[in-house]
Design a protein around this motif. Structure first.
Motif, PDB file in Angstrom:
ATOM      1  N   GLU A  74      57.204   3.511  53.806  1.00 42.50           N
ATOM      2  CA  GLU A  74      56.278   4.052  52.801  1.00 42.50           C
ATOM      3  C   GLU A  74      57.014   5.082  51.947  1.00 42.50           C
ATOM      4  O   GLU A  74      56.812   6.296  52.056  1.00 42.50           O
ATOM      5  N   ASN A  95      57.070   5.746  48.681  1.00 44.33           N
ATOM      6  CA  ASN A  95      56.477   6.464  47.549  1.00 44.33           C
ATOM      7  C   ASN A  95      56.048   7.876  47.940  1.00 44.33           C
ATOM      8  O   ASN A  95      56.169   8.818  47.157  1.00 44.33           O
ATOM      9  N   THR A 149      51.377   5.082  51.851  1.00 49.78           N
ATOM     10  CA  THR A 149      51.198   3.989  50.898  1.00 49.78           C
ATOM     11  C   THR A 149      50.543   2.818  51.618  1.00 49.78           C
ATOM     12  O   THR A 149      50.402   2.815  52.840  1.00 49.78           O
ATOM     13  N   GLU A 171      46.763   8.176  49.835  1.00 47.32           N
ATOM     14  CA  GLU A 171      47.204   6.786  49.841  1.00 47.32           C
ATOM     15  C   GLU A 171      47.498   6.360  48.411  1.00 47.32           C
ATOM     16  O   GLU A 171      46.689   6.591  47.500  1.00 47.32           O
ATOM     17  N   GLY A 181      50.147   3.237  46.147  1.00 41.67           N
ATOM     18  CA  GLY A 181      51.299   2.351  46.056  1.00 41.67           C
ATOM     19  C   GLY A 181      51.379   1.395  47.225  1.00 41.67           C
ATOM     20  O   GLY A 181      50.413   1.179  47.953  1.00 41.67           O
ATOM     21  N   LYS A 182      52.576   0.819  47.408  1.00 40.98           N
ATOM     22  CA  LYS A 182      52.795  -0.158  48.480  1.00 40.98           C
ATOM     23  C   LYS A 182      54.140   0.114  49.137  1.00 40.98           C
ATOM     24  O   LYS A 182      54.964   0.888  48.623  1.00 40.98           O
ATOM     25  N   SER A 183      54.374  -0.540  50.256  1.00 38.34           N
ATOM     26  CA  SER A 183      55.592  -0.320  51.022  1.00 38.34           C
ATOM     27  C   SER A 183      56.830  -0.750  50.232  1.00 38.34           C
ATOM     28  O   SER A 183      56.787  -1.684  49.431  1.00 38.34           O
ATOM     29  N   VAL A 234      51.567   6.518  40.635  1.00 41.36           N
ATOM     30  CA  VAL A 234      51.187   7.007  41.962  1.00 41.36           C
ATOM     31  C   VAL A 234      51.919   8.308  42.279  1.00 41.36           C
ATOM     32  O   VAL A 234      51.330   9.263  42.794  1.00 41.36           O
TER      33      VAL A 234
END
Length: 318
Positions: A59, A61, A142, A199, A201-203, A210
């Protein structure tokens, strides 16, 4: 008299600015893996804020948000103490994986144990040697497994002080979410600490929007707690978030190639066409209709899905 703060066995005095290395485990080769704990304490006493990212190693971000806080000098308080941990699960970060080396999810191992698994021992040491000093914590996460979260904060509905902090943080959405057993947030709440979970974004991905939301929210919270005045850096200070009371997952009825027709953050109504799943050969395509009215909080970015996979998370307004 000033508040006593002791981190990794070292007393932190007013005016101290230092980085301590948390070393509790080694690789197979006996090489050290050290986790920097960045501590800044003002000469004037005040609350202690822990800014944390990277409980899950992929994660990244959240790591970028805390990195920017440190690199821009926003972690140096005029009052109180700020502890920054940009990467907690350095094992997973190096390997670009979510888990600890023993295969466990670190965020399901708190408060941990002195005699348990590697992840459990690490969680126990971090709580006892670092995190217990904090009055408040910003915990950056994320979406996992390529599922993109629209930037939002999560908190327990019953906690009025956290509701106030969430309003101050100022993301578009604030979501009421029960504490997961054995999570960092749950363990900290049991010892009277306030944890606001972000929380976005994405991995294994960075997203500028974000990152900006997370950075701005952190500055607003630090200003609100009296740690520093970031009036010149803060934009859109009085944004009122949309409160998400509950959420529902939409899952794939069949396996195939997934295409989304909507964007995260978008408002939808019952019956709207949200996307489709088809076979890769062009013989069939099934449209995905919404069973709910609300907002797209999370969207799966994987192009291939299995039957039953989570495709979207719909936030239901209070």
């Amino acid at each position: 008299m000033y508040k006593e703060i002791k981190i990794l066995g070292q007393e932190i005095l007013p005016g101290d600015s230092l980085t301590l290395k948390m070393d509790i485990a080694r690789l197979y080769t006996q090489s050290k893996l050290e986790i920097p704990i960045i501590i800044n304490r003002a000469k004037i006493d005040g609350p202690c804020l822990l800014i944390l990212a990277g409980i899950h190693g992929d994660e990244v971000n959240g790591v970028e948000i805390v990195r920017q806080i440190v690199s821009k000098g926003f972690h140096i308080p005029q009052k109180g103490t700020i502890i920054c941990v940009p990467v907690l699960n350095v094992f997973g970060f190096i390997n670009k994986t979510r888990e600890f080396p023993d295969g466990r999810d670190l965020n399901r191992m708190f408060p941990g144990s002195k005699t348990g698994s590697l992840a459990s021992r690490f969680a126990n040491d971090f709580i006892k040697q670092v995190a217990f000093n904090a009055d408040y914590c910003l915990d950056f996460h994320t979406g996992g497994n390529m599922r993109f979260n629209y930037a939002h904060v999560r908190l327990q509905k019953s906690d009025k002080e956290l509701q106030e902090l969430a309003q101050v943080f100022g993301t578009k959405f604030m979501m009421y979410a029960k504490q997961r057993e054995s999570s960092f947030r749950h363990a900290m709440a049991k010892i009277g600490k306030k944890v606001l979970l972000f929380e976005g974004g994405k991995s294994l991905s960075l997203d500028r929007s974000v990152t900006l939301d997370g950075l701005q929210g952190a500055l607003k919270v630090m200003k609100h707690l009296g740690l520093n005045d970031f009036s010149n850096e803060i934009v859109n200070e009085n944004r009122v978030p949309i409160i998400i009371e509950n959420s529902k997952w939409i899952r794939a009825d069949q396996s195939g190639m997934y295409r989304s027709f909507v964007k995260v953050g978008e408002k939808i109504q019952i019956g709207d066409i949200l996307g489709s799943v088809s076979d890769p050969f062009g013989f069939s395509e099934r449209k995905i209709k919404s069973k709910y009215s609300g907002y797209i909080i999370n969207n799966n970015h994987l192009p291939m899905v299995n039957q039953g996979d989570a495709l979207m998370n719909i936030g239901l307004e209070e």
